[in-house]
Design an enzyme around this catalytic site. Structure first.
Site, PDB file in Angstrom:
ATOM      1  N   ILE A 124      62.413   8.022 -77.502  1.00  0.00           N
ATOM      2  CA  ILE A 124      62.498   9.216 -76.461  1.00  0.00           C
ATOM      3  C   ILE A 124      61.957   8.334 -75.118  1.00  0.00           C
ATOM      4  O   ILE A 124      60.928   7.906 -74.751  1.00  0.00           O
ATOM      5  CB  ILE A 124      61.680  10.299 -76.682  1.00  0.00           C
ATOM      6  CG1 ILE A 124      62.512  10.813 -78.091  1.00  0.00           C
ATOM      7  CG2 ILE A 124      61.768  11.137 -75.598  1.00  0.00           C
ATOM      8  CD1 ILE A 124      63.778  11.206 -77.951  1.00  0.00           C
ATOM      9  N   LYS A 125      62.956   8.404 -73.955  1.00  0.00           N
ATOM     10  CA  LYS A 125      62.667   8.066 -72.533  1.00  0.00           C
ATOM     11  C   LYS A 125      62.121   9.138 -71.964  1.00  0.00           C
ATOM     12  O   LYS A 125      62.835   9.915 -71.651  1.00  0.00           O
ATOM     13  CB  LYS A 125      63.957   7.304 -72.192  1.00  0.00           C
ATOM     14  CG  LYS A 125      64.564   6.164 -72.793  1.00  0.00           C
ATOM     15  CD  LYS A 125      65.866   5.925 -72.314  1.00  0.00           C
ATOM     16  CE  LYS A 125      65.468   4.987 -70.751  1.00  0.00           C
ATOM     17  NZ  LYS A 125      67.104   4.772 -70.430  1.00  0.00           N
ATOM     18  N   ILE A 126      61.050   8.776 -71.084  1.00  0.00           N
ATOM     19  CA  ILE A 126      60.051   9.712 -70.445  1.00  0.00           C
ATOM     20  C   ILE A 126      59.655   9.045 -69.037  1.00  0.00           C
ATOM     21  O   ILE A 126      59.377   8.105 -69.260  1.00  0.00           O
ATOM     22  CB  ILE A 126      58.954  10.228 -71.125  1.00  0.00           C
ATOM     23  CG1 ILE A 126      59.161  10.940 -72.543  1.00  0.00           C
ATOM     24  CG2 ILE A 126      58.071  11.204 -70.114  1.00  0.00           C
ATOM     25  CD1 ILE A 126      58.337  11.330 -73.444  1.00  0.00           C
TER      26      ILE A 126
END
Length: 310
Positions: A124-126
């Site tokens: 998951i890219k944050i």
């Protein structure tokens, strides 16, 4: 070596056949571009069906955001089939909201599970904001989710993300270099220098967080950062690398890390220190804001496409 889809999944498919990337990634700009390709119209249809299945009490804006999130997972699932691992970005509109970031990440993990993509194959890219990094820490330690902190332009972001224990950070080599060139810097490549410092720092102090260099402008940047944990390289640059003659070895090693003159600092428990250090890095401030604005703009364009279909 991770490989990034350029404008559509077909590009990644071609690159995957030739270069065998270890994973693929998406961002709002790439998704918007791919969504305009007729070859992927069926994925948009799925997103529309999903949107129509949502509660009628939901505001239209939220319905579109959720449909775009679902579409991102549909594209991500196709990438997973090609590479065996995929990174998908939480909507940047949540970049300054820890709870909303956590909720979006958990929704995407559930959506991937429904597509048969296991949690351990998804990153998951944050965004590398204070709230984003805190959300990433929670997702990492409480849910065992692999998080890639993206939109990284400065050391303070890299260090804090590593302290949070995230799986990866993605510093934008080319964009850092571009900014410093625009300021009149000559001699050397500042993007390469800063990302080299990030990699050396994390290794010097034993952090498990991997550096995934991104946004390469040319093959020279790739060669100067050889030895970095992971590199996200476009098929175009990979093609150019293949044509170059001669071998090149790693520039970044455990020895280079130990030799680096980089004093240890800490930000993870001091929000004020993080925000002040970030504020003092003009490149990080300006380029982070620019990247988030661009991603937000393309997210809205994507939602516009879905709205027309609805």
């Amino acid at each position: 070596m991770g490989s990034q889809p350029a404008n559509a999944l077909g590009t990644l498919q071609d690159a995957g056949t030739k270069f065998k990337p270890s994973e693929g990634t998406t961002n709002p700009s790439l998704l918007y571009s791919a969504a305009q390709n007729p070859a992927y119209y069926h994925l948009l249809i799925r997103a529309i069906k999903y949107a129509k299945s949502l509660s009628i009490s939901l505001p239209s804006e939220e319905r579109l955001q959720l449909a775009a999130e679902f579409l991102a997972v549909q594209f991500g699932t196709e990438i997973y089939k090609l590479t065996g691992r995929v990174s998908t970005e939480v909507d940047v509109i949540h970049s300054f909201n820890k709870e909303a970031t956590i909720a979006a990440a958990l929704r995407m993990i559930s959506l991937y599970a429904a597509q048969g993509v296991p949690k351990d194959k998804v990153r998951i890219k944050i965004s590398a904001t204070w709230e984003g990094i805190k959300a990433a820490s929670f997702l990492t330690h409480e849910h065992g989710i692999s998080v890639l902190i993206t939109i990284v332009f400065g050391m303070v972001q890299a260090i804090t993300a590593a302290e949070a224990g995230v799986a990866c950070i993605a510093p934008y080599v080319g964009r850092i270099s571009d900014w410093h060139k625009a300021q009149g810097m000559t001699g050397g490549d500042k993007g390469v220098e800063i990302v080299r410092d990030m990699q050396n720092y994390l290794r010097k102090y034993g952090y498990g967080t991997k550096v995934m260099g991104a946004s390469f402008r040319n093959t020279e940047q790739v060669k100067q950062l050889a030895g970095t944990d992971l590199l996200t390289i476009s098929p175009v640059v990979l093609e150019l690398l293949e044509k170059e003659k001669g071998d090149f070895g790693p520039c970044l090693t455990s020895e280079s890390a130990q030799a680096a003159d980089l004093p240890k600092v800490s930000y993870i428990n001091d929000e004020n220190a993080f925000r002040w250090a970030f504020n003092m890095d003009a490149c990080a401030v300006e380029k982070s804001a620019e990247a988030m604005r661009k991603f937000a703009e393309d997210s809205k364009k994507l939602e516009g496409l879905l709205a027309e279909m609805l």
